[in-house]
Design a protein around this motif. Structure first.
Motif, PDB file in Angstrom:
ATOM      1  N   PRO A 158       0.771  -1.206  -0.125  1.00  0.00           N
ATOM      2  CA  PRO A 158       0.041   0.087   0.165  1.00  0.00           C
ATOM      3  C   PRO A 158       0.821   1.309   0.149  1.00  0.00           C
ATOM      4  CG  PRO A 158      -0.877  -1.475   1.604  1.00  0.00           C
ATOM      5  CD  PRO A 158       0.127  -2.100   1.107  1.00  0.00           C
ATOM      6  N   LEU A 159       2.236   1.274   0.470  1.00  0.00           N
ATOM      7  CA  LEU A 159       2.853   2.646   0.493  1.00  0.00           C
ATOM      8  C   LEU A 159       2.962   3.332  -0.843  1.00  0.00           C
ATOM      9  CD1 LEU A 159       5.879   1.287   2.771  1.00  0.00           C
ATOM     10  CD2 LEU A 159       3.402   1.909   3.432  1.00  0.00           C
ATOM     11  N   PRO A 160       3.294   2.683  -2.019  1.00  0.00           N
ATOM     12  CA  PRO A 160       3.351   3.511  -3.263  1.00  0.00           C
ATOM     13  C   PRO A 160       2.048   4.098  -3.631  1.00  0.00           C
ATOM     14  CG  PRO A 160       4.766   1.408  -3.416  1.00  0.00           C
ATOM     15  CD  PRO A 160       3.915   1.505  -2.005  1.00  0.00           C
ATOM     16  N   CYS A 190       4.271  -2.826  -8.093  1.00  0.00           N
ATOM     17  CA  CYS A 190       4.415  -3.233  -6.771  1.00  0.00           C
ATOM     18  C   CYS A 190       3.242  -3.983  -6.415  1.00  0.00           C
ATOM     19  CB  CYS A 190       4.465  -1.649  -5.967  1.00  0.00           C
ATOM     20  SG  CYS A 190       4.493  -2.121  -4.167  1.00  0.00           S
ATOM     21  N   VAL A 191       1.976  -3.507  -6.678  1.00  0.00           N
ATOM     22  CA  VAL A 191       0.743  -4.312  -5.866  1.00  0.00           C
ATOM     23  C   VAL A 191       0.908  -5.572  -6.918  1.00  0.00           C
ATOM     24  CG1 VAL A 191      -1.854  -4.366  -6.160  1.00  0.00           C
ATOM     25  CG2 VAL A 191      -0.514  -2.041  -5.568  1.00  0.00           C
ATOM     26  N   ALA A 192       1.190  -5.625  -7.908  1.00  0.00           N
ATOM     27  CA  ALA A 192       1.229  -7.062  -8.878  1.00  0.00           C
ATOM     28  C   ALA A 192       2.341  -8.147  -8.064  1.00  0.00           C
ATOM     29  CB  ALA A 192       1.330  -6.931 -10.140  1.00  0.00           C
ATOM     30  N   LEU A 193       3.328  -7.494  -7.795  1.00  0.00           N
ATOM     31  CA  LEU A 193       4.659  -8.292  -7.085  1.00  0.00           C
ATOM     32  C   LEU A 193       3.991  -8.653  -5.868  1.00  0.00           C
ATOM     33  CD1 LEU A 193       7.240  -9.341  -7.492  1.00  0.00           C
ATOM     34  CD2 LEU A 193       8.102  -7.096  -6.560  1.00  0.00           C
ATOM     35  N   ALA A 194       3.610  -7.905  -4.941  1.00  0.00           N
ATOM     36  CA  ALA A 194       3.077  -8.148  -3.721  1.00  0.00           C
ATOM     37  C   ALA A 194       1.871  -9.415  -3.700  1.00  0.00           C
ATOM     38  CB  ALA A 194       2.491  -7.356  -3.051  1.00  0.00           C
ATOM     39  N   LEU A 195       1.046  -9.332  -4.817  1.00  0.00           N
ATOM     40  CA  LEU A 195       0.096 -10.308  -4.853  1.00  0.00           C
ATOM     41  C   LEU A 195       0.504 -11.621  -5.313  1.00  0.00           C
ATOM     42  CD1 LEU A 195      -2.854  -8.215  -6.521  1.00  0.00           C
ATOM     43  CD2 LEU A 195      -2.682  -9.079  -3.958  1.00  0.00           C
ATOM     44  N   ALA A 196       1.566 -11.467  -6.013  1.00  0.00           N
ATOM     45  CA  ALA A 196       2.326 -12.718  -6.783  1.00  0.00           C
ATOM     46  C   ALA A 196       2.890 -13.527  -5.229  1.00  0.00           C
ATOM     47  CB  ALA A 196       3.240 -12.680  -7.714  1.00  0.00           C
TER      48      ALA A 196
END
Length: 253
Positions: A158-160, A190-196
């Motif tokens: 969530p930071l970015p 960032c969000v996609a990487l975190a979800l993966a």
């Protein structure tokens, strides 16, 4: 990384910058350093590094026969050392500023003060106690390294988003510098990487993702109301809150 394509060298430099920004892990000299905003996509990977340390310490402590509560205390301490307590410091400063300031200017002034006040001490103490309790409940019987790495990665996604959608409450500062020129592509990456990472490491995904989003959104909404924007302290508080919400979701499952 001296070899490889220019693209891979840039990504490697950005990853090292993310580690330098969000942890105290040694990354060597960055010369030249990428723009701070360019490292936003790699925040979840910095979280993986911190979470892996937390999980590894917990696993070692359990392997030595220590009780889950003791293992959790040691694991939380290792995580705090790995980040230099920067997120916890943000939470404490935010609590002091929002609790003790009469207007936005005064709140921001208090948040800059390095001294710890009553609101900050209470918020920090409760956050650490809750984290220890949750780790001692969730990690036994799980794969602690993978689980803690996934939680830490997801809590930094969530930071970015906050930096992209909210204005900076100050004209200067690390948070403002990191947010300058941050693009939608970096946020989505960032969000996609975190979800993966979450899909691979967490036993289920939807509840932790919603918990992280709600926790960070709560801090962002409070900050918008209190100081009309975000600061580095707001980002730190958002990460801590998101992480606690994820652990709560895993505990309730």
């Amino acid at each position: 990384m001296t070899g490889g394509s220019p693209w891979s060298r840039r990504r490697w430099a950005e990853l090292r910058l993310a580690l330098a920004l969000l942890t105290r892990l040694p990354v060597g000299r960055l010369d030249p350093a990428p723009p701070l905003s360019a490292a936003a996509w790699a925040y979840p990977l910095a979280g993986v590094a911190v979470g892996a340390i937390v999980g590894l310490v917990f696993w070692i402590a359990q392997a030595l026969g220590l009780a889950p509560l003791v293992a959790a205390i040691l694991a939380v301490a290792a995580g705090v050392l790995a980040t230099g307590a920067m997120h916890e410091d943000g939470l404490a400063d935010l609590a002091d500023g929002f609790g003790g300031g009469a207007d936005p200017a005064r709140k921001l002034e208090i948040m800059r003060d390095s001294r710890l006040g009553s609101y900050g001490a209470i918020a920090l103490g409760l956050a650490l106690l809750l984290r220890v309790a949750l780790l001692s409940e969730v990690l036994p019987g799980a794969h602690p390294v993978a689980l803690a790495a996934g939680v830490a990665a997801l809590s930094r996604a969530p930071l970015p988003v906050i930096m992209r959608v909210m204005p900076s409450a100050r004209n200067v500062g690390l948070g403002r510098s990191a947010a300058d020129r941050i693009g939608a592509g970096q946020v989505w990456a960032c969000v996609a990487l975190a979800l993966a990472i979450a899909v691979v490491t967490l036993p289920f995904v939807i509840a932790p993702v919603l918990a992280a989003a709600l926790g960070a959104a709560l801090i962002a909404l409070i900050a918008r109301r209190q100081i009309a924007g975000f600061t580095g302290d707001v980002l730190g508080a958002a990460q801590v809150t998101a992480e606690l919400c994820i652990w709560l979701a895993l505990s309730a499952a």
